[in-house]
Design a protein around this motif. Sequence first.
Motif, short mmCIF file in Angstrom:
data_model
loop_
_atom_site.label_atom_id
_atom_site.label_comp_id
_atom_site.label_asym_id
_atom_site.label_seq_id
_atom_site.Cartn_x
_atom_site.Cartn_y
_atom_site.Cartn_z
N VAL A 121 0.83 -1.20 0.00
CA VAL A 121 0.00 0.00 0.00
C VAL A 121 0.87 1.26 0.00
CG1 VAL A 121 -0.47 0.48 2.46
CG2 VAL A 121 -2.30 0.68 0.83
N GLN A 122 2.03 1.20 0.69
CA GLN A 122 2.92 2.37 0.68
C GLN A 122 3.46 2.61 -0.73
OE1 GLN A 122 5.50 1.15 3.92
NE2 GLN A 122 4.67 2.74 5.24
N ALA A 123 3.84 1.54 -1.40
CA ALA A 123 4.35 1.67 -2.78
C ALA A 123 3.25 2.21 -3.70
CB ALA A 123 4.86 0.32 -3.28
N LEU A 124 2.05 1.74 -3.47
CA LEU A 124 0.93 2.18 -4.32
C LEU A 124 0.64 3.67 -4.12
CD1 LEU A 124 -1.01 0.80 -6.28
CD2 LEU A 124 -2.53 0.31 -4.35
N ILE A 125 0.74 4.12 -2.88
CA ILE A 125 0.49 5.54 -2.60
C ILE A 125 1.60 6.39 -3.24
CG2 ILE A 125 0.35 7.28 -0.76
CD1 ILE A 125 -1.08 5.13 0.97
N THR A 126 2.83 5.90 -3.17
CA THR A 126 3.93 6.63 -3.81
C THR A 126 3.65 6.75 -5.31
OG1 THR A 126 5.46 5.74 -2.20
CG2 THR A 126 6.45 6.58 -4.24
N GLU A 127 3.20 5.67 -5.90
CA GLU A 127 2.91 5.69 -7.33
C GLU A 127 1.72 6.61 -7.63
OE1 GLU A 127 2.30 1.82 -8.88
OE2 GLU A 127 1.81 2.66 -10.85
N HIS A 167 -2.27 7.84 6.83
CA HIS A 167 -2.35 9.30 6.89
C HIS A 167 -1.01 9.93 6.51
CE1 HIS A 167 -3.27 13.27 8.24
NE2 HIS A 167 -2.51 13.21 9.32
N ARG A 168 0.05 9.41 7.12
CA ARG A 168 1.40 9.95 6.84
C ARG A 168 1.80 9.73 5.39
NH1 ARG A 168 5.40 9.15 11.92
NH2 ARG A 168 4.47 10.78 13.17
N ALA A 169 1.39 8.61 4.84
CA ALA A 169 1.77 8.29 3.46
C ALA A 169 1.06 9.22 2.47
CB ALA A 169 1.45 6.83 3.15
N GLY A 170 -0.08 9.78 2.86
CA GLY A 170 -0.73 10.74 1.97
C GLY A 170 -2.22 10.56 1.76
N CYS A 171 -2.86 9.68 2.53
CA CYS A 171 -4.32 9.55 2.37
C CYS A 171 -5.01 10.80 2.92
CB CYS A 171 -4.84 8.32 3.10
SG CYS A 171 -4.37 6.78 2.29
N LEU A 192 -11.54 3.88 18.48
CA LEU A 192 -11.42 5.30 18.12
C LEU A 192 -10.55 6.06 19.11
CD1 LEU A 192 -15.04 6.09 16.84
CD2 LEU A 192 -12.93 5.88 15.50
N GLU A 193 -10.65 5.67 20.36
CA GLU A 193 -9.81 6.30 21.40
C GLU A 193 -8.34 6.25 20.96
OE1 GLU A 193 -11.40 7.37 24.40
OE2 GLU A 193 -9.48 8.39 24.60
N ALA A 194 -7.94 5.12 20.39
CA ALA A 194 -6.54 4.97 19.94
C ALA A 194 -6.30 5.72 18.63
CB ALA A 194 -6.22 3.48 19.76
N VAL A 195 -7.26 5.65 17.71
CA VAL A 195 -7.02 6.20 16.37
C VAL A 195 -7.01 7.73 16.37
CG1 VAL A 195 -7.87 6.30 13.98
CG2 VAL A 195 -7.90 4.12 15.21
N VAL A 196 -7.91 8.35 17.15
CA VAL A 196 -7.95 9.82 17.12
C VAL A 196 -6.71 10.46 17.76
CG1 VAL A 196 -10.47 10.01 16.97
CG2 VAL A 196 -9.37 10.07 19.22
N GLN A 197 -5.91 9.65 18.46
CA GLN A 197 -4.64 10.17 18.98
C GLN A 197 -3.64 10.44 17.84
OE1 GLN A 197 -4.54 10.65 22.33
NE2 GLN A 197 -6.54 9.61 22.42
N VAL A 198 -3.84 9.72 16.71
CA VAL A 198 -2.81 9.78 15.66
C VAL A 198 -3.32 10.34 14.32
CG1 VAL A 198 -1.36 7.95 16.62
CG2 VAL A 198 -3.23 7.32 15.11
N VAL A 199 -4.62 10.39 14.14
CA VAL A 199 -5.19 10.99 12.92
C VAL A 199 -6.35 11.89 13.35
CG1 VAL A 199 -6.30 10.55 10.68
CG2 VAL A 199 -4.64 8.90 11.56
N PRO A 200 -6.39 13.14 12.83
CA PRO A 200 -7.49 14.03 13.22
C PRO A 200 -8.85 13.41 12.87
CG PRO A 200 -5.81 15.21 11.95
CD PRO A 200 -5.44 13.77 11.90
#
Length: 288
Positions: A121-127, A167-171, A192-200
């Motif tokens: 998925v990281q390679a795909l986002i780069t592409e 998120h960091r990769a560009g989504c 969600l408690e965990a996820v909202v700590q790292v993505v708005p």
Amino acid sequence: MSKIVEIFEVGPRDGLQNEQVFIALADKIALTEALARTGLPRIECASFVSPKWVPQMVDCAAVVTGTTPGLAELYALAPNTRGLQDALQTPVQGICVFIAATEGFNRANTNISLAGAVERVQALITEFKKNTSGAIKLRGYISCVTECPYDGVVNPSEVARLAKMLHRAGCDEVSLGDTIGTAHPEQVSKMLEAVVQVVPADLLAGHYHDTAGRALENIDVSLEYGLRIFDASIAGLGGCPYAPGAKGNVDTEKVYDHLIAQGYDILGVPDRAALADVAQLARKIVGR
Ligand code: HMG
Ligand code: MG
């Protein structure tokens, strides 16, 4: 906090992908257009996956090119380079990449390990970034955010790790999938408690299948965490071919009514009466 919520319609993709009887191209286009004409701003109508894996999506390029432009933004899934390149030959406005939070589901759904799926998925986002100029949006899906049909209960920290990676990769947006539709609100809350700590929270979407009938409660919990985008499928169509027994996405009309009753406005102001007509069309198309 905003009282505007978007319903991201996935019926023509997530809804139809699991139908055993092949749906005619004209019906797929008719459904996509009818949904777009209700005012729903974004419709996921295609999936550039292998037709050996999901035969129903074999004509998805023709669905995108055959739909009247400008009615709604059309989104499509791409699992790999080939899918991405094929999708970019069509006028899609959004590409969706996808990964699951577990070893078992990645292997069943895309024939790869979890570590391999992260690399792919990281390679795909780069592409994707190399081949697009910013006009096309990028959505990342995480499947099995609370439970996996193969590996059982999922650790929220694993979902947070993948959400941060996407998120960091560009989504632009990360959609959190209760793929088998068995999540209960306490599980969604912990996740969600965990996820909202790292993505708005405003970049997150809730993608709740409704097997156990608790999707609306899961939406309520998500609203408390600040999520304002919810994936839904007209007439509750759907399921995932690699999640045995999973039912459809939460029903678009139900989400609409539930949110309106709580005083939310729906982005694009979908025409409520028209949604009911499209639900009828959807049921007719799939023969129910
Ligand atoms: P593989 O078998 O490991 O890969 O599949 P492969 O490279 O060996 O390809 C197999 C065959 O497919 C080859 O054909 C390829 O050319 C062809 P052959 O040489 O045998 O004639 N192929 C393709 N054809 C068209 N478009 C492509 C493509 N790629 C390969 N893009 C692969 C790996 C990822 C391709 C496969 O596992 C796959 O397509 N999986 C998709 C499964 C899927 O669509 N699942 C549902 C979507 S995800 C979902 O619903 C969850 C979600 O809603 C959120 C939630 O609810 O959790 C998003
Ligand atoms: Mg789904």
